[in-house]
Design an enzyme around this catalytic site. Structure first.
Site, PDB file in Angstrom:
ATOM      1  N   GLU A 143       0.814  -1.213   0.000  1.00 42.64           N
ATOM      2  CA  GLU A 143       0.000   0.000   0.000  1.00 42.64           C
ATOM      3  C   GLU A 143       0.851   1.268   0.000  1.00 42.64           C
ATOM      4  OE1 GLU A 143      -3.100   0.893  -0.219  1.00 42.64           O
ATOM      5  OE2 GLU A 143      -4.014  -1.085  -0.355  1.00 42.64           O
ATOM      6  N   SER A 144       1.873   1.320   0.821  1.00 41.08           N
ATOM      7  CA  SER A 144       2.602   2.578   1.026  1.00 41.08           C
ATOM      8  C   SER A 144       4.116   2.433   1.053  1.00 41.08           C
ATOM      9  CB  SER A 144       2.164   3.204   2.356  1.00 41.08           C
ATOM     10  OG  SER A 144       2.496   2.333   3.436  1.00 41.08           O
TER      11      SER A 144
END
Length: 440
Positions: free
Chosen positions: A152-153
């Site tokens: 995700e990040s």
């Protein structure tokens, strides 16, 4: 008796001396099926982040260092598919981790061109994994979900996607608010590692109640449950990620394979000659609850702490302002600084207040200029009214007598026929006895 828990939160960047230039990565991968047909799949956005963009963050310089004792050569090693199948099967997971050519493509991406990103994430995970695991445990979820923020990040709490998702778990504003994360001009709790982790755990649990399948939950986390339900419907009711695969958005087709690859590489990095960055444990942190507005600069200057450290420990505050007057708010700082804050609280709140808080809460209206304008306007109105009254006072009307013509009326009143017509809107010569007519 309440137990005091110290949690270390940090943001880190890759500082390995083996990286001298920005990585260039492709935003998609191509796979070929058994019939020779090529398929293009979008990779998760975090797999396109450049490691160099994290180099100058405060905690990366302070707490993450390259491991110079690691003697692994900086090159990838490829294995037969049977090895990958066997390794994935040995992971202590509840969630299904199957192997196929798409999963292999994502493993190759992580162990190849993203290997230095993996080195960074392995170092940063020492700080974030305990937070993730605690939140997942609280909701009774599989702990392998701790690798979801990897795709995700890339474990960057300041990450923001092109669509506006933010934080380690990449919450959109609407979903974040739905799960209790405050977002306004001053605060964005999607960037708070602890609060966002608990919100993500609750969201994942809710998704599992809907689909009862972890692969579908992961896919729904990426594209939303509505898109998964549509794909299931188009697949004739098949509730299997690999059966609904052709009906998913392009990025979601690569999302579950990327998650499997992240689980693989975060466990088998040594087998691919990836050295984790060496982690130095930061000083313990503690929290202060404030009920008044306070600026990071006030705390930093009075307490003698680097403002960048405060920003890193409190990434949820968007403009260095803690709006404690709105509601009691938490500020995280090194434990050694909390006593200094308490001892100097009044000095902190009073330090450069006017300069740092420029918003006016009370303003005076300039009534002098307003009164002057009113007097001028009033004078103009009186003058205008006087002129109108003057015009009305000069006006004169007479009554038309029986047998009068316009010429006779004009002659008696020292005017002309044309003026009489203009003043009274008369066309022609027709007039009626008994009516009043304006003569001036």
């Amino acid at each position: 008796m309440k137990k005091k828990v110290f949690i270390v939160i940090a943001t880190f960047a890759f500082g390995c001396n083996c990286v001298t230039q920005a990585q260039t990565v492709e935003e998609e991968i191509t796979v070929t099926d058994n019939n020779g047909k090529e398929e293009v799949i979008d990779v998760p956005e975090a797999m396109n982040y450049e490691v160099d963009s994290l180099l100058n963050l405060y905690y990366s310089k302070t707490y993450l260092q390259p491991d110079n004792d690691c003697n692994l050569r900086d090159e990838d090693v490829s294995y037969p598919k049977e090895v990958y199948i066997e390794r994935l099967s040995r992971l202590p997971n509840v969630m299904e981790m199957p192997y196929n050519d798409i999963v292999r493509k994502f493993i190759d991406r992580y162990t190849g061109r993203l290997r230095h990103s993996v080195s960074y994430m392995l170092g940063a995970s020492n700080f974030y994994t305990p937070i993730f695991e605690e939140a997942l445990e609280a909701y009774g979820l599989p702990l392998e979900l701790k690798y979801l923020p990897v795709i995700e990040s890339a474990l960057n709490p300041k990450a923001t996607s092109h669509a506006g998702a933010a934080g380690l778990w990449q919450f959109m504003v609407a979903t974040g608010k739905q799960y209790g994360l405050e977002v306004n001009s001053l605060v964005d709790e999607r960037r708070d590692p602890i609060k966002s982790s608990y919100a993500a755990a609750q969201y994942l649990k809710d998704l599992y109640k809907i689909f009862n399948d972890w692969s579908l939950v992961i896919a729904a986390y990426n594209c939303g449950p509505e898109n998964i339900n549509k794909a299931i419907h188009r697949a004739g009711g098949e509730a299997d990620y690999w059966k609904i695969y052709p009906y998913l958005p392009r990025e979601t087709r690569g999302y579950v394979p990327a998650f499997i690859a992240a689980n693989y590489v975060m466990n088998y990095y040594c087998e691919h000659n990836i050295c984790p960055m060496r982690t130095t444990l930061p000083a313990k942190t503690d929290t202060i609850i404030v009920s008044r507005d306070v600026h990071f600069k006030q705390i930093a200057d009075v307490c003698g702490i680097d403002i960048e450290e405060l920003r890193t420990l409190n990434p949820q505050y968007r403009r260095d302002i803690v709006n404690g007057s709105n509601k009691p708010s938490v500020v995280r700082m090194p434990a050694t600084v909390t006593n200094t804050f308490i001892a100097n609280e009044d000095s902190i709140y009073n330090y450069q207040t006017e300069a740092l808080f420029a918003r006016r809460s009370l303003v005076e209206v300039d009534r002098t200029s307003s009164s002057s304008y009113t007097r001028k306007s009033s004078t103009k109105r009186k003058s205008y009214s006087k002129k109108r009254r003057s015009r009305r006072s000069r006006a004169r009307r007479v009554t038309i007598r029986q047998g009068d013509t316009l010429s006779e009326i004009a002659e008696r009143n020292h005017t002309t026929v044309s003026k009489l017509r203009r003043l009274n809107g008369i066309k022609g010569n027709n007039i009626r006895a008994g009516k009043k007519i304006r003569v001036r």
